[in-house]
Design an enzyme around this catalytic site. Structure first.
Site: not given
Length: 196
Positions: A99, A56
């Site tokens: 993230k 990701s």
């Protein structure tokens, strides 16, 4: 008489040896306790080793990368836009997400059909996305961040589960463990992550 003196000296020598052994054991126990206490302090308040699992955050971070998370910086300042943060996933124990911060507290975030990100109705100038974002998720409708909330995205946005999804959503300030600071493995990519 000589025999008695010799026996007395032998007894004194044994006592000294036992005292020295006891001191050595005590010093070793104290040293180990200090090492354990220092390790606990460092892991709890200063830094934490983290493994990257998944894609990701490609191309910035790749599956198998090993990082050191800085847990000190956010005690003195708030997370900034584009910092890479680590926070727990609320639906699985011992699972953490990595993230990038996109939206800051109090801002409005929206993603249009072309994958463009708008902060307070202004196009966000950034080039962290690996490719054009195809799914806006919750951000298809404008999201108003609270005073302690952050909107995060993975750099590989078409495979990233992030603030666009209800099970992640906006990240509360109190839930941020730290920021990804140093890549320690693979050795060929060893270095600070602060400028990525």
């Amino acid at each position: 008489m000589c025999t008695e003196i010799m026996t007395e000296r032998k007894g004194t020598g044994r006592k000294r040896t036992m005292k020295n052994t006891e001191k050595t054991i005590l010093h070793t126990v104290i040293w180990l306790a200090a090492v354990i206490a220092l390790s606990w302090f460092l892991i709890t308040f200063v830094a934490q080793r983290t493994d990257v699992n998944g894609t990701s955050m490609v191309p910035t971070l790749e599956d198998g990368d090993q990082l050191i998370a800085d847990k000190v910086t956010y005690r003195f300042r708030e997370p900034k836009r584009f910092d890479i943060i680590i926070f727990p996933y609320q639906y699985a124990e011992n699972t953490y997400f990595i993230k990038r911060v996109i939206g800051l507290p109090g801002e409005r975030v929206r993603i249009d059909e072309q994958g463009n990100i708008y902060i307070n109705d202004e196009l966000l100038q950034e080039d962290y996305g690996y490719e054009r974002m195809e799914y806006a998720g919750l951000a298809a409708e404008e999201i108003q961040l609270g005073d302690d909330e952050y909107f995060v995205l993975g750099d590989n946005r078409n495979v990233s589960e992030d603030s666009r999804y209800p099970d992640v959503g906006n990240i509360k300030r109190k839930d941020i463990i730290g920021r990804a600071w140093l890549r320690i493995y693979p050795f060929s990519k060893f270095g600070l992550l602060t400028d990525q």
